[in-house]
Design an enzyme around this catalytic site. Structure first.
Site: not given
Lengths: 61, 466
Positions: B80, B150, B174
């Site tokens: 990420k 996310s 997330s």
């Protein structure tokens, strides 16, 4: 009342503050539920360890 | 294994590379080709490693010399975009040029590289991990739909076989929400088990690092590579276990499983409710004892996590707010980042007190059962641009609904995993969440693996990306 933003450290201009407060309103409703609880005997889930700063470790990023 | 190695689970890829049946270079080239073909549509990655092919060649050479490499040697893992990396820029999902981040490897990236993984690229995330849409990333199961967030780029990339596995971060769900919405496995370990130095903070006491994978075994192998004390993360702890891979004998008979009837089974979409009922039936058929509980303090959980997240996020971004840089944030993120000053210190401490009470509630539950289960999300992936939907007869914001069942385990720091649990009537994935007491990763991974082994859900692949 106009000193409250200053007391709370809010640096947003008045127009923006109104927008943020409006967006916050439903969340405030949830936070207000917390205020109804009596937590006198409950220790908050925060931990302070005075030895942390003395621990040998790598340099912080 | 049949088919393209790009689709194989990570553990089979690394085994094939170690045997010399597959080259790391071939794997990198396969993913590079797929990213070229599909990432224009899915938008999962924001950067690709300029050194991946060289790293792969070095691994292939070392194997040719007969060297024994790490447990992830040759695996192509994307991280990420809030994980710092030395060979790629980090943006944490923001377009604000004035905000910059060090170009150095985060603790996790260092551990992955030490284990032989190739960091393939950086995946798209909701700005500063403050949301569960991850625009403009799309869900491989239906490109009109969001992937969740996310860590949406990580989830969509793994689901579409654009990398072996990916890393995400989980502050309120997330990792687990996008993993569920994209039909893959997502693990949030116990708070502190994976060190977070070099992950751009969102909320210090809620942030967890975790893998997103195509099967449970892959999550276990990655976890094994990542545990160990991170001396620069004050929350980091030593792992009580060296091995997390589920045992060969995946029996769940005799396990005791808890279902929390309030909160975790309320307001479900029809198909999610049916999937969860089927999971309970399967467990009972396997000889599992099901126990039911009520946790009344969950009624206060949403206020608690908001108080902590908002205050923490505003504290982290304080100087950006003062400099007016948050004007450049996406409107939804800007609102959340700027409203933390409205949370009083008293409210914040009440929230931390509620966490103590919730931890006690769950500790009592785990006197009786080994794990608790729930749907991971009450809804499946929603269309991009959709903000509300009707669930069980009432209208609810998709954002509020999607994290209802995940955030309690950020408040309590307990490990939780999501595994695929079927498709809804529109062909969109549903997830089953399994959580346990702190450091019970082996147990939740075993139950998850047993569920996975007897269902074919994890083998289903989205159409259009083969």
């Amino acid at each position: 009342m106009d000193t409250l933003p200053h007391i709370f450290g809010i640096t947003l201009d008045d127009e923006r503050l109104v927008q943020v407060v409006e967006a916050y309103r439903p969340i405030l409703g949830e936070i207000e539920k917390l205020r109804t609880l009596d937590f006198k005997t409950t220790y908050p889930a925060v931990h302070f360890d005075p030895s942390t700063a003395y621990a040998k470790g790598e340099k912080k990023q | 294994m049949n088919g393209s190695p790009s689709f194989w689970p990570l553990h089979q890829q690394v085994a094939a590379i170690a045997r010399g049946d597959l080259s790391a270079r071939e794997l990198v080239l396969g993913y590079t080709e797929r990213l070229g073909a599909f990432d224009g549509t899915l938008a999962t990655h924001v950067a690709l490693s300029p050194t991946a092919l060289d790293e792969a060649a070095a691994i292939d050479d070392a194997i040719a010399r007969g060297e024994t490499l790490g447990p992830l040697a040759g695996a192509c893992i994307s991280v990420k975009d809030n994980y710092l990396t030395g060979n790629m820029p980090t943006r944490a999902g923001t377009d604000v040029d004035e905000l910059s981040f060090p170009e150095t490897d985060s603790h996790v990236v260092g551990k992955l590289r030490d284990a032989g993984a190739i960091i393939l690229g950086k995946t798209r995330m909701h700005e500063f991990a403050w949301g569960n849409i991850t625009p403009p990333t799309r869900n491989p199961w239906n490109t009109d739909c969001v992937p969740g967030g996310s860590s949406g780029g990580s989830a969509a990339a793994v689901a579409a076989a654009l990398c072996s596995s990916a890393m995400g971060s989980d502050t309120g769900g997330s990792v687990r929400i996008p993993a569920t919405l994209c039909g893959i496995v997502g693990l949030k370990p116990t708070f502190g088990l994976i060190g977070r130095t070099g992950i751009v903070p969102h909320s210090w006491s809620l942030d967890h690092a975790g893998p997103l994978t195509r099967c449970v075994t892959d999550s276990a192998i990655i976890l094994e590579a990542l545990v160990g004390r991170d001396v620069n993360d004050p929350s980091s702890v030593n792992s009580p276990d060296a091995r997390y891979q589920p045992p060969a004998d995946l029996t769940v008979s005799g396990h005791r499983v808890g279902v929390i009837r309030n909160h975790f089974t309320e307001r479900l979409s029809t198909d999610v409710a049916a999937s969860f009922s089927k999971a309970l039936v399967w467990l009972e058929q396997k000889g599992v004892e099901i126990h039911e509980f009520e946790v009344s303090n969950l009624d206060y959980g949403l206020g608690a996590i908001f108080a902590i997240e908002l205050a923490s996020s505003s504290a982290y971004h304080e100087h950006a707010i003062q400099r007016g840089l948050t004007n450049g944030f996406k409107p939804d993120v800007r609102d959340l980042v700027e409203m933390g000053r409205l949370v009083s210190a008293v409210d914040y401490l009440h929230a931390e007190q509620l966490r103590t009470e919730l931890c006690k509630d769950f500790a009592r539950i785990f006197d009786t059962v080994d794990v608790v289960i729930s749907p991971t999300s009450p809804i499946t992936a929603w269309h991009a641009g959709q903000w509300e939907l009707e669930i069980d007869g009432s209208l609810e914001s998709v954002l509020a609904a999607s994290w209802r069942f995940t955030y309690p385990f950020n408040l309590t720091g307990m490990p939780a995993i999501t595994v695929p649990a079927g498709l809804d009537r529109n062909g969109l994935p549903i997830g089953l969440q399994i959580a346990g007491p702190p450091f019970s990763e082996r147990k939740i991974l075993t139950v998850a693996a047993a569920f996975e082994a007897e269902h074919s859900y994890a083998e289903a692949k989205p159409n259009g990306f083969t």
